[in-house]
Design an enzyme around this catalytic site. Structure first.
Site, PDB file in Angstrom:
ATOM      1  N   ARG A   1     -21.199  -8.996   7.939  1.00 43.48           N
ATOM      2  CA  ARG A   1     -21.046  -8.069   9.005  1.00 43.48           C
ATOM      3  C   ARG A   1     -21.073  -6.691   8.586  1.00 43.48           C
ATOM      4  NH1 ARG A   1     -18.066  -7.025  14.600  1.00 43.48           N
ATOM      5  NH2 ARG A   1     -19.627  -8.678  15.302  1.00 43.48           N
TER       6      ARG A   1
ATOM      7  N   HIS B   1     -28.191  -9.079  15.762  1.00 39.35           N
ATOM      8  CA  HIS B   1     -26.770  -9.724  16.077  1.00 39.35           C
ATOM      9  C   HIS B   1     -26.910 -11.231  16.485  1.00 39.35           C
ATOM     10  CE1 HIS B   1     -22.654 -10.536  16.404  1.00 39.35           C
ATOM     11  NE2 HIS B   1     -22.661  -9.934  17.461  1.00 39.35           N
TER      12      HIS B   1
ATOM     13  N   GLN C   1     -24.651 -13.888  18.195  1.00 42.76           N
ATOM     14  CA  GLN C   1     -24.261 -13.662  19.411  1.00 42.76           C
ATOM     15  C   GLN C   1     -25.305 -14.287  20.278  1.00 42.76           C
ATOM     16  OE1 GLN C   1     -21.577 -11.579  20.807  1.00 42.76           O
ATOM     17  NE2 GLN C   1     -22.197 -12.544  22.561  1.00 42.76           N
TER      18      GLN C   1
ATOM     19  N   ASP D   1     -24.087  -3.966  26.973  1.00 46.06           N
ATOM     20  CA  ASP D   1     -23.575  -3.924  25.851  1.00 46.06           C
ATOM     21  C   ASP D   1     -23.049  -2.335  25.796  1.00 46.06           C
ATOM     22  OD1 ASP D   1     -22.361  -4.097  23.322  1.00 46.06           O
ATOM     23  OD2 ASP D   1     -24.312  -3.846  22.207  1.00 46.06           O
TER      24      ASP D   1
ATOM     25  N   CYS E   1     -21.595  -9.141  25.469  1.00 47.67           N
ATOM     26  CA  CYS E   1     -21.128  -9.556  24.101  1.00 47.67           C
ATOM     27  C   CYS E   1     -19.725  -9.452  23.760  1.00 47.67           C
ATOM     28  CB  CYS E   1     -21.989  -9.228  23.017  1.00 47.67           C
ATOM     29  SG  CYS E   1     -22.225  -7.173  22.826  1.00 47.67           S
TER      30      CYS E   1
HETATM   31  N1  NVA Z   1     -23.907  -3.172  19.912  1.00 49.29           N
HETATM   32  C1  NVA Z   1     -22.454  -3.567  19.424  1.00 49.29           C
HETATM   33  C2  NVA Z   1     -22.284  -4.954  19.611  1.00 49.29           C
HETATM   34  C3  NVA Z   1     -20.950  -5.276  19.102  1.00 49.29           C
HETATM   35  C4  NVA Z   1     -20.656  -6.752  19.175  1.00 49.29           C
HETATM   36  C5  NVA Z   1     -22.242  -2.943  17.978  1.00 49.29           C
HETATM   37  O1  NVA Z   1     -23.056  -2.917  17.197  1.00 49.29           O
HETATM   38  O2  NVA Z   1     -21.142  -2.206  18.000  1.00 49.29           O
HETATM   39  N1   CP Z   2     -19.196  -9.807  20.258  1.00 54.62           N
HETATM   40  C1   CP Z   2     -18.830  -9.657  18.888  1.00 54.62           C
HETATM   41  O1   CP Z   2     -19.585  -9.601  17.958  1.00 54.62           O
HETATM   42  O2   CP Z   2     -17.529  -9.055  18.957  1.00 54.62           O
HETATM   43  P1   CP Z   2     -16.744  -8.683  17.522  1.00 54.62           P
HETATM   44  O3   CP Z   2     -17.332  -7.394  17.184  1.00 54.62           O
HETATM   45  O4   CP Z   2     -15.307  -8.839  18.027  1.00 54.62           O
HETATM   46  O5   CP Z   2     -17.102  -9.605  16.449  1.00 54.62           O
END
Ligand code: NVA
Ligand code: CP
Length: 317
Positions: A108, A135, A138, A233, A274
């Site tokens: 990640r 992602h 997800q 989101d 998400c």
């Molecule tokens: N768009 C958000 C998703 C988090 C699961 C991010 O990248 O922070």
């Molecule tokens: N939805 C999601 O990826 O959550 P986290 O950032 O908590 O892993």
């Protein structure tokens, strides 16, 4: 039908056929049912799993950890502060080292090119646990949740309201194109995906003959009409904290509140996110807590679907 995904990376759903994604969803349901009655044979016995995190995580980290341990594997959390990745050591060297010790690697982080480089050099499957661009794990959880709720995916209308050009917008478009849902993105025009990306997803829908469609509609009330799913989101993603004020100004008309939720004209529209959610920004508390909100089913399904990805790519099936 069981498909062989052994040894495959999981970087974006673009790399998987409709049948392969459906296989992963079926495997997820199967593993979920087995966990419910606690009657499963461990399918990741003896597997060591590296979990690299450049960004924070609750769901993804816990999903990979619990899924590994459920199936008899050993997860190892490697935060960017603890390892040399990209700082004292080239990504490709870290990839080759970890690939000699681990059976699979979750990443990640920020740049999508980092997860691609890990995958190129590791010699073991690499799974994308979120990058700035995509992602994909997800999306598996989201599609499983929609399928569990409505009994099918094809023909459902999913409207994504908010920052429609972020990793979630990009990935939902691909998922809908592959699985035959009608996707509508609704955002301020400066926060819609590029024409190239929209065209790419329309081609994916065509090539997979899924019946899926991809549309953009700047007016949120028009966009959500007849929606089966309203998805949102955060307005600024991890790494974009400096954009908070600007995004709030651009996206306030796109907040998912009761007024917008009712504008679908359907009583059974579900709300999805998400998570983590910034209540008062992209969603109001009453929609988040509404009986039609499925956000915690989605969160749980992260674990079952991530388990399926690991079992399919490095497990004993
Ligand atoms: N768009 C958000 C998703 C988090 C699961 C991010 O990248 O922070
Ligand atoms: N939805 C999601 O990826 O959550 P986290 O950032 O908590 O892993």
């Amino acid at each position: 039908m069981a498909l062989n995904l052994h040894g495959r990376n999981f970087l974006t759903l673009k790399d998987f056929t409709t049948q392969e994604i459906e296989f992963l969803l079926n495997l997820s349901s199967d593993l979920k049912a087995k966990k419910r009655v606690r009657t499963w044979n461990p399918l990741l016995k003896g597997r060591n799993i590296a979990l690299i995190f450049e960004k924070a995580s609750t769901r993804t980290r816990c999903a990979f950890t619990v899924a590994s341990i459920d199936e008899g594997g050993h997860p190892e959390y490697l935060s960017k502060n603890d390892i040399h990745l990209g700082a004292k050591e080239d990504t490709k060297d870290t990839a080759r080292v970890l690939g000699r010790m681990f059976d699979g690697i979750q990443f990640r982080g920020f740049k999508h090119s980092t997860v691609e480089e890990l995958a190129k050099y590791a010699g073991v499957p690499v799974w994308n646990g979120l990058t700035d661009e995509y992602h994909p794990t997800q999306i598996l959880a989201d599609m499983l949740t929609i399928r569990e709720h409505f009994g099918e995916l094809k023909g459902k209308k999913l409207v994504y309201v908010g920052d429609a050009r972020n990793n979630m917008g990009n990935s939902l478009m691909i998922g809908c194109a592959k699985l035959g849902l009608h996707y509508v993105g609704s955002a301020h025009p400066s926060l819609l995906p590029t024409d190239e990306r929209v065209a790419e997803c329309r081609k994916i829908a065509e090539a997979s003959a899924s019946g899926g469609t991809i549309e953009m509609e700047a007016d949120p009330k028009k966009a959500v009409k007849d929606a089966d799913v309203i998805y949102t989101d955060v307005w600024y993603s991890m790494g974009e904290e400096d954009k908070a004020a600007e995004r709030k100004a651009l996206l306030s008309p796109y907040q998912v509140n009761m007024d917008l939720f009712k504008a679908t004209g359907k009583r059974d529209t579900i709300f999805m996110h998400c998570l983590p959610a910034y209540k008062g920004n992209e969603v109001t508390e009453d929609v988040f807590e509404h009986p039609n909100s499925r956000v915690f089913d989605e969160a749980e399904n992260r674990m079952h679907t991530i388990k399926a990805v690991m079992v399919a790519t490095i497990g004993d099936i």
